[in-house]
Write a protein that holds these residues in place. Sequence first.
Motif, PDB file in Angstrom:
ATOM      1  N   VAL A  22       0.820  -1.263  -0.099  1.00 16.58           N
ATOM      2  CA  VAL A  22       0.075  -0.002  -0.049  1.00 16.58           C
ATOM      3  C   VAL A  22       0.936   1.259  -0.045  1.00 16.58           C
ATOM      4  O   VAL A  22       1.604   1.291   0.943  1.00 16.58           O
ATOM      5  N   ILE A  23       0.650   1.958  -0.920  1.00 17.48           N
ATOM      6  CA  ILE A  23       1.441   3.268  -1.254  1.00 17.48           C
ATOM      7  C   ILE A  23       0.698   4.388  -0.919  1.00 17.48           C
ATOM      8  O   ILE A  23      -0.643   4.508  -1.053  1.00 17.48           O
ATOM      9  N   ARG A  24       1.311   5.502   0.283  1.00 14.84           N
ATOM     10  CA  ARG A  24       0.716   6.515   0.449  1.00 14.84           C
ATOM     11  C   ARG A  24       1.707   7.884   0.456  1.00 14.84           C
ATOM     12  O   ARG A  24       2.865   7.665   0.240  1.00 14.84           O
ATOM     13  N   GLY A  25       1.117   8.947   0.624  1.00 12.58           N
ATOM     14  CA  GLY A  25       1.954  10.038   0.461  1.00 12.58           C
ATOM     15  C   GLY A  25       2.361  10.307   2.278  1.00 12.58           C
ATOM     16  O   GLY A  25       1.789   9.692   3.204  1.00 12.58           O
ATOM     17  N   HIS A  26       3.242  11.249   2.298  1.00 13.99           N
ATOM     18  CA  HIS A  26       3.677  11.821   3.770  1.00 13.99           C
ATOM     19  C   HIS A  26       2.806  12.771   4.417  1.00 13.99           C
ATOM     20  O   HIS A  26       1.964  13.285   3.671  1.00 13.99           O
ATOM     21  N   ALA A  27       2.519  12.752   5.752  1.00 13.21           N
ATOM     22  CA  ALA A  27       1.474  13.413   6.493  1.00 13.21           C
ATOM     23  C   ALA A  27       2.060  14.967   6.412  1.00 13.21           C
ATOM     24  O   ALA A  27       3.402  15.100   6.447  1.00 13.21           O
ATOM     25  N   TYR A  28       1.160  15.725   6.906  1.00 12.54           N
ATOM     26  CA  TYR A  28       1.737  16.992   7.183  1.00 12.54           C
ATOM     27  C   TYR A  28       2.260  18.021   6.444  1.00 12.54           C
ATOM     28  O   TYR A  28       2.719  19.011   6.250  1.00 12.54           O
TER      29      TYR A  28
END
Length: 67
Positions: A22-28
């Motif tokens: 599962v690929i996601r972007g970074h937070a904040y």
Amino acid sequence: MPKLKTHSGAKKRLKISKKGKVIRGHAYMGHLLNGHGKTAKSKRHARGTTVTDKTSVKAVKKMLPYA
């Protein structure tokens, strides 16, 4: 069996790779990127995407049944 609905928030934020990760972007990193408390180092490290922790994979794949 009826069709399953894809979770709208998950489909906008997450992607399943060909190997099933599962690929996601970074937070904040949503806004305030120019001189409002985020250092150049934190912005640089948050570039691109990363792999989601293995504890979340089961839940994410349930939200994205056809990905």
